[in-house]
Design a protein around this motif. Structure first.
Motif, PDB file in Angstrom:
ATOM      1  N   LEU A 250       0.845  -1.201   0.000  1.00  0.00           N
ATOM      2  CA  LEU A 250       0.000   0.000   0.000  1.00  0.00           C
ATOM      3  C   LEU A 250       0.879   1.249   0.000  1.00  0.00           C
ATOM      4  O   LEU A 250       0.615   2.213  -0.719  1.00  0.00           O
ATOM      5  N   VAL A 251       1.937   1.199   0.811  1.00  0.00           N
ATOM      6  CA  VAL A 251       2.851   2.340   0.852  1.00  0.00           C
ATOM      7  C   VAL A 251       3.477   2.550  -0.520  1.00  0.00           C
ATOM      8  O   VAL A 251       3.612   3.679  -0.996  1.00  0.00           O
ATOM      9  N   LEU A 252       3.855   1.437  -1.181  1.00  0.00           N
ATOM     10  CA  LEU A 252       4.448   1.575  -2.516  1.00  0.00           C
ATOM     11  C   LEU A 252       3.425   2.121  -3.505  1.00  0.00           C
ATOM     12  O   LEU A 252       3.727   3.034  -4.281  1.00  0.00           O
TER      13      LEU A 252
ATOM     14  N   VAL B  35       0.614   3.918  -3.008  1.00  0.00           N
ATOM     15  CA  VAL B  35       0.321   5.327  -2.743  1.00  0.00           C
ATOM     16  C   VAL B  35       1.570   6.173  -2.983  1.00  0.00           C
ATOM     17  O   VAL B  35       1.493   7.286  -3.499  1.00  0.00           O
TER      18      VAL B  35
ATOM     19  N   LEU C 192       1.984   9.248  -5.428  1.00  0.00           N
ATOM     20  CA  LEU C 192       2.515  10.515  -4.922  1.00  0.00           C
ATOM     21  C   LEU C 192       3.684  11.006  -5.767  1.00  0.00           C
ATOM     22  O   LEU C 192       3.741  12.178  -6.148  1.00  0.00           O
ATOM     23  N   VAL C 193       4.625  10.109  -6.072  1.00  0.00           N
ATOM     24  CA  VAL C 193       5.839  10.577  -6.740  1.00  0.00           C
ATOM     25  C   VAL C 193       5.695  10.643  -8.260  1.00  0.00           C
ATOM     26  O   VAL C 193       6.322  11.484  -8.891  1.00  0.00           O
TER      27      VAL C 193
ATOM     28  N   PRO D 136       1.896  13.426  -8.958  1.00  0.00           N
ATOM     29  CA  PRO D 136       1.632  14.232  -7.748  1.00  0.00           C
ATOM     30  C   PRO D 136       0.316  14.998  -7.790  1.00  0.00           C
ATOM     31  O   PRO D 136      -0.388  15.072  -6.780  1.00  0.00           O
ATOM     32  N   SER D 137      -0.050  15.556  -8.964  1.00  0.00           N
ATOM     33  CA  SER D 137      -1.280  16.347  -8.970  1.00  0.00           C
ATOM     34  C   SER D 137      -2.505  15.444  -8.789  1.00  0.00           C
ATOM     35  O   SER D 137      -3.481  15.830  -8.151  1.00  0.00           O
TER      36      SER D 137
ATOM     37  N   HIS E 132      -2.460  12.651  -7.055  1.00  0.00           N
ATOM     38  CA  HIS E 132      -2.420  12.307  -5.632  1.00  0.00           C
ATOM     39  C   HIS E 132      -3.169  13.365  -4.824  1.00  0.00           C
ATOM     40  O   HIS E 132      -3.999  13.049  -3.973  1.00  0.00           O
ATOM     41  N   GLY E 133      -2.889  14.644  -5.154  1.00  0.00           N
ATOM     42  CA  GLY E 133      -3.563  15.736  -4.461  1.00  0.00           C
ATOM     43  C   GLY E 133      -5.075  15.681  -4.655  1.00  0.00           C
ATOM     44  O   GLY E 133      -5.838  15.731  -3.692  1.00  0.00           O
TER      45      GLY E 133
ATOM     46  N   LEU F  68      -6.677  12.299  -3.064  1.00  0.00           N
ATOM     47  CA  LEU F  68      -6.668  12.233  -1.601  1.00  0.00           C
ATOM     48  C   LEU F  68      -7.437  13.383  -0.964  1.00  0.00           C
ATOM     49  O   LEU F  68      -7.919  13.260   0.161  1.00  0.00           O
TER      50      LEU F  68
ATOM     51  N   ILE G  36      13.745   6.937 -10.641  1.00  0.00           N
ATOM     52  CA  ILE G  36      12.999   5.974  -9.825  1.00  0.00           C
ATOM     53  C   ILE G  36      12.929   4.631 -10.544  1.00  0.00           C
ATOM     54  O   ILE G  36      13.121   3.573  -9.946  1.00  0.00           O
TER      55      ILE G  36
ATOM     56  N   SER H 110       2.501   8.942   4.732  1.00  0.00           N
ATOM     57  CA  SER H 110       2.568   8.914   3.270  1.00  0.00           C
ATOM     58  C   SER H 110       1.277   9.447   2.655  1.00  0.00           C
ATOM     59  O   SER H 110       1.281   9.953   1.540  1.00  0.00           O
TER      60      SER H 110
ATOM     61  N   GLY I 170       0.034  14.148   0.836  1.00  0.00           N
ATOM     62  CA  GLY I 170      -0.904  14.556  -0.208  1.00  0.00           C
ATOM     63  C   GLY I 170      -2.100  15.315   0.338  1.00  0.00           C
ATOM     64  O   GLY I 170      -2.534  16.294  -0.258  1.00  0.00           O
ATOM     65  N   THR I 171      -2.644  14.861   1.473  1.00  0.00           N
ATOM     66  CA  THR I 171      -3.875  15.492   1.953  1.00  0.00           C
ATOM     67  C   THR I 171      -3.591  16.849   2.588  1.00  0.00           C
ATOM     68  O   THR I 171      -4.381  17.766   2.437  1.00  0.00           O
TER      69      THR I 171
ATOM     70  N   PRO J 176      -0.525  19.311  -0.504  1.00  0.00           N
ATOM     71  CA  PRO J 176      -0.442  19.000  -1.933  1.00  0.00           C
ATOM     72  C   PRO J 176       0.542  19.914  -2.671  1.00  0.00           C
ATOM     73  O   PRO J 176       1.187  19.496  -3.625  1.00  0.00           O
TER      74      PRO J 176
ATOM     75  N   MET K 198       4.291  18.518  -3.065  1.00  0.00           N
ATOM     76  CA  MET K 198       4.654  17.611  -4.145  1.00  0.00           C
ATOM     77  C   MET K 198       4.554  18.295  -5.502  1.00  0.00           C
ATOM     78  O   MET K 198       5.297  17.986  -6.419  1.00  0.00           O
ATOM     79  N   GLU K 199       3.604  19.229  -5.634  1.00  0.00           N
ATOM     80  CA  GLU K 199       3.494  19.914  -6.925  1.00  0.00           C
ATOM     81  C   GLU K 199       4.745  20.730  -7.218  1.00  0.00           C
ATOM     82  O   GLU K 199       5.220  20.777  -8.341  1.00  0.00           O
TER      83      GLU K 199
ATOM     84  N   GLY L  56      10.075  13.073  -4.629  1.00  0.00           N
ATOM     85  CA  GLY L  56       9.523  11.804  -5.103  1.00  0.00           C
ATOM     86  C   GLY L  56      10.542  10.678  -5.133  1.00  0.00           C
ATOM     87  O   GLY L  56      10.359   9.650  -4.479  1.00  0.00           O
TER      88      GLY L  56
ATOM     89  N   TYR M 274      12.853   5.736  -3.104  1.00  0.00           N
ATOM     90  CA  TYR M 274      14.007   4.917  -2.724  1.00  0.00           C
ATOM     91  C   TYR M 274      13.896   4.435  -1.281  1.00  0.00           C
ATOM     92  O   TYR M 274      14.385   3.362  -0.941  1.00  0.00           O
TER      93      TYR M 274
ATOM     94  N   VAL N  53      11.075   3.566   0.190  1.00  0.00           N
ATOM     95  CA  VAL N  53      10.176   2.413   0.162  1.00  0.00           C
ATOM     96  C   VAL N  53      10.896   1.204  -0.432  1.00  0.00           C
ATOM     97  O   VAL N  53      10.856   0.100   0.117  1.00  0.00           O
TER      98      VAL N  53
ATOM     99  N   PHE O 285      10.430  -2.621   2.405  1.00  0.00           N
ATOM    100  CA  PHE O 285      10.180  -4.035   2.141  1.00  0.00           C
ATOM    101  C   PHE O 285      11.202  -4.906   2.869  1.00  0.00           C
ATOM    102  O   PHE O 285      10.874  -5.960   3.417  1.00  0.00           O
TER     103      PHE O 285
END
Lengths: 337, 448
Positions: free
Chosen positions: A66-68, A70, A74-75, A78-79, A81-82, A85, A305, B73, B77-78, B81, B84-85, B92, B97, B99, B104
């Motif tokens: 889930l973290v990956l 989301v 996010l990464v 990003p827009s 995600h905004g 969420l 990434i 995480s 975003g909430t 925002p 990140m924009e 990012g 990296y 995660v 894991f």
């Protein structure tokens, strides 16, 4: 980092990676949450311990998907995600509370000093699992309808919430069929048989509603030749449902044969349903509003990434398989120390 | 209250709750490895007992860290925002990296570490311990790289209002990263040192004379004796680095309103932003000039240079004093404790009680330190690039307030449960150290 794949392809690759992570999450944490939802069906302590032991070594890594997922949203977008969420602000918060309760109840339960406090953490575990499943389903329902307002949309979301909780209970039951034995396994078979029909109806409903609310999605499915090319999807789904249902009637078989089948069948069902949704919404990451190209981050960052992901993801899959092999077979006593 | 301040309080509540647990797991992972290696080398059961007790604390802390970390995480975003924009192209990959290389790894091998005891060979179990410890440290590395970049950003250019990376080496090795990272890693070591010592002292005072108790107590005290003074040095270097890159933050930390030479070291005062001066100031003449410039005539920047663009003074000023004060206590306890262990081989009873009181001192110092550095960066979210106000989202204040209340209740409950469980485990120490599945002999006369 200079992009080593065409910039136009990066958003597609990342959408794929993200979808895969979310699918992994839904399947893997799905069975954890399902076992949590089913826990109150068992009264005696030994059975409960066995159920928890069956997911003990896995849940933490499962939740990481889930973290990956989301994180990739996010990464990479990003827009989006905004937007997503922000629209799902409250259900996300409720889900997080559920996941927190579930995760820590697990640990607290293992260290409880008496039965009363163990039971208290059992309640937190069940409530957390159920709340997380319901809110995830609610979010799915809201997302599918493009965050539409009005009572019909909310009713649909409520239905999706219940639907996903049932789906999780189903895959949780199939996991228990694989990982437990004796009376508990027989109980699990019963739960799976109960859950499979509402699950089928749920799949049917979402599949029917999605093309009806959007002309674009309708076109994707019902124009020629798509309608023929896509026909295997519903046919295989229906065959799987019927196949699993009839297998469940005959389980357990001598020597516990086919014990893995219901679980992998459930995984296939989840994957098919998910593929159908992906086909409906691609290339939108926010339904009908934002495509993956509009929402994507800069190519240089995505390339960096991707380079890491190509190198690391196989390693992650490798040690995940290792853990599954170490903890293969039936769950015995809670060998937590 | 408006949505901005609520979003900030919510994020601060969440991240404050979260950091409590990584502050334990980062160093405790390596301490567990130490216990395991001592056992492998000596065969002495007390080290295995120590491992089995503290791995439970590790697992519990880890779960608390994971669940509150997942919340983070989503809150990027909430709540922010705009973050990140504007700087997503840099934040990012760093988060991704984290995660990929840490989460894991930790989560999967923790399963093997906790449940694989009887299922895998000894070397693999030791290996899993190494990988979990390595994973927690990697996680700290990436998140501190990103946080340090937010304080001292470089290696990027702005195109159409969005940051684009130009030099990843410069981004990762930004000026404040080495100092902040080592300061935080040492903070974790000290947090664990006092947790080990405090819980063990409590067990000892309750009459628990298991050999593992003194072994762990000694480990904690020695860690504190070495780590305390080292942290003082690292903190000083970090402070000098901040003076160079974020002088307004240092001015707020020192409560220094006017630039000039011969600046005193303010020990206590009540900073007043309305009059732009300190009330009830008690200071050491020339102190700040000496510490920051190593010269009594050294010029120290004051808040007057940053009018309208410096952080709120009082919280930074007070938090800094809480951190340094707690740190000094930790150094004192570490050195005196080590002296007693060295000369007498045991600690006096009063010292034991002192250590019990210091059990969670690491939390206090770590939180205070983070408040200094994070509030000290205000009004910026990313220094010179993005203000906190620009990054806030459109979520209405009502929703933020409701969820904030929900989180606060939950965090309060979980914290109480965590500490209660810690002490229950300690009270049942011998039992908690038992091998899984082994039946503990019931003492005569007790009711089973």
């Amino acid at each position: 980092m200079t992009p080593f794949v065409p910039a136009d392809w990066l958003p597609v690759i990342f959408a794929g990676l993200m979808a895969l992570s979310i699918l992994f999450y839904v399947v893997l944490d799905g069975f954890d949450l399902g076992v949590g939802i089913l826990l109150p069906r068992v009264r005696e302590e030994a059975g409960r311990d066995r159920m928890i032991a069956a997911i003990g070594p896995f849940w933490d890594a499962n939740e990481t998907w889930l973290v990956l997922g989301v994180g990739l949203l996010l990464v990479a977008f990003p827009s989006a995600h905004g937007v997503i969420l922000t629209a799902l602000y409250l259900p996300v918060a409720v889900m997080l509370v559920g996941l927190m309760l579930r995760g820590v109840a697990f640990e607290f339960r293992a260290k409880a000093h008496d039965l009363t406090s163990k039971r208290r953490w059992d309640h937190a575990f069940v409530a957390g699992s159920l709340v997380a499943a319901l809110s995830q389903g609610w979010m799915l329902g809201r997302y599918v309808l493009g965050f539409a307002e009005g009572w019909a949309a909310l009713a649909f979301a409520a239905m999706a919430a219940v639907g996903l909780a049932i789906a999780y209970a189903f895959i949780g039951a199939t996991w228990l069929i694989w990982r437990t034995e004796g009376a508990l396994q027989r109980q699990a078979i019963g739960w799976a048989r109960l859950a499979i029909w509402p699950l089928g109806i749920g799949i049917l409903l979402v599949s029917a509603v999605t093309p009806l609310v959007s002309a674009r999605i309708f076109e994707r499915w019902f124009s020629v030749p798509e309608v023929f090319l896509l026909a295997p999807l519903p046919i295989v789904t229906a065959a799987l449902l019927l196949g699993i249902a009839s297998l469940l009637k005959h389980l357990p078989l001598p020597d516990d044969a086919l014990r893995r089948f219901p679980f992998w069948g459930a995984v296939a069902l989840f994957a098919l349903f998910f593929a159908g949704l992906a086909w409906s919404f691609f290339p939108y990451v926010v339904p009908e509003r934002l495509t993956i190209w509009q929402a994507a981050s800069a190519p240089e960052s995505l390339s960096l990434i991707l380079a890491g992901a190509i190198f690391v993801l196989p390693i992650i899959l490798g040690y995940t398989v290792l853990a599954w092999r170490i903890f293969g077979g039936k769950a015995r006593d809670l060998t937590y120390y | 209250m408006d949505a901005l301040i609520l979003a900030r309080i919510q994020f601060a509540a969440n991240i404050s709750f979260h950091i409590l647990f990584p502050a334990i797991t980062i160093a405790l992972g390596w301490v567990l490895l130490f216990f395991k290696l001592r056992f492998n080398a000596t065969g002495d059961d007390k080290w295995m007992d120590a491992y089995r007790f503290w791995v439970k604390v590790f697992a519990l802390s880890f779960a608390m860290g994971v669940v509150s970390g997942i919340t983070m995480s989503f809150q990027f975003g909430t709540n922010w925002p705009g973050f990140m924009e504007r700087v997503g192209n840099i934040a990012g990959p760093l988060l991704a990296y984290e995660v990929l290389t840490a989460f894991f790894l930790e989560a999967t091998f923790l399963g093997i570490m906790l449940f694989g005891w009887k299922r895998v060979p000894g070397w693999m179990h030791t290996g899993a311990t190494v990988l979990v410890a390595f994973g927690t440290t990697m996680s700290a590395f990436w998140i501190l790289v990103l946080n340090s970049w937010m304080h001292t950003p470089q290696g990027f250019e702005m195109r159409e209002g969005v940051a684009h990376a130009t030099d990843w080496f410069a981004i990762v090795f930004n000026p404040s990263m080495p100092y902040r990272l080592s300061h935080m890693l040492m903070a974790s070591a000290l947090t664990v040192a006092f947790l080990l010592a405090g819980i063990s002292a409590w067990r000892w005072l309750r009459g628990d004379r298991a050999p593992s108790v003194m072994a762990v107590l000694r480990t904690g005290v020695v860690m504190a004796a070495i780590g305390g003074p080292t942290q003082l040095l690292l903190g000083d270097m970090h402070g000098l680095n901040t003076l160079e890159h974020q002088p307004a933050k240092v001015a707020a930390m020192e409560g220094n309103w006017e630039t000039g030479p011969y600046v005193p070291l303010v020990l206590f005062a009540i900073p007043d932003e309305a009059t732009r001066s300190n009330r009830f100031e008690i200071g050491i003449p020339w102190g700040a000039s000496l510490i920051l410039r190593h010269d009594p005539a050294g010029e120290v920047p004051g808040l007057n240079q940053f009018r309208g663009a410096h952080p709120p003074v009082a919280p930074v000023f007070y938090a800094f004093r809480v951190m340094v004060g707690t740190g000094m206590l930790m150094i004192g306890f570490g050195l005196i404790g080590a002296w007693f262990l060295w000369r007498r081989g045991a600690l006096p009873r009063v010292m034991m009680w002192g250590l019990v009181g210091m059990t969670f001192s690491g939390w206090v110092a770590t939180l205070a330190g983070w408040y200094v550095t994070e509030i000290g960066r205000q009004p910026w979210l990313v220094t010179g690039v993005l203000t906190t106000a620009q990054a806030v989202g459109p979520v209405p204040a009502g929703s933020v307030g409701t969820t904030l209340a929900m989180y606060l209740v939950l965090y309060g409950m979980l914290l109480v449960a965590y500490i209660a469980t810690l002490y229950r485990l300690a009270a049942r120490g011998r039992l908690a150290e038992a091998m899984p599945g082994t039946v503990m002999p019931v003492p005569k006369g007790s009711v089973a």
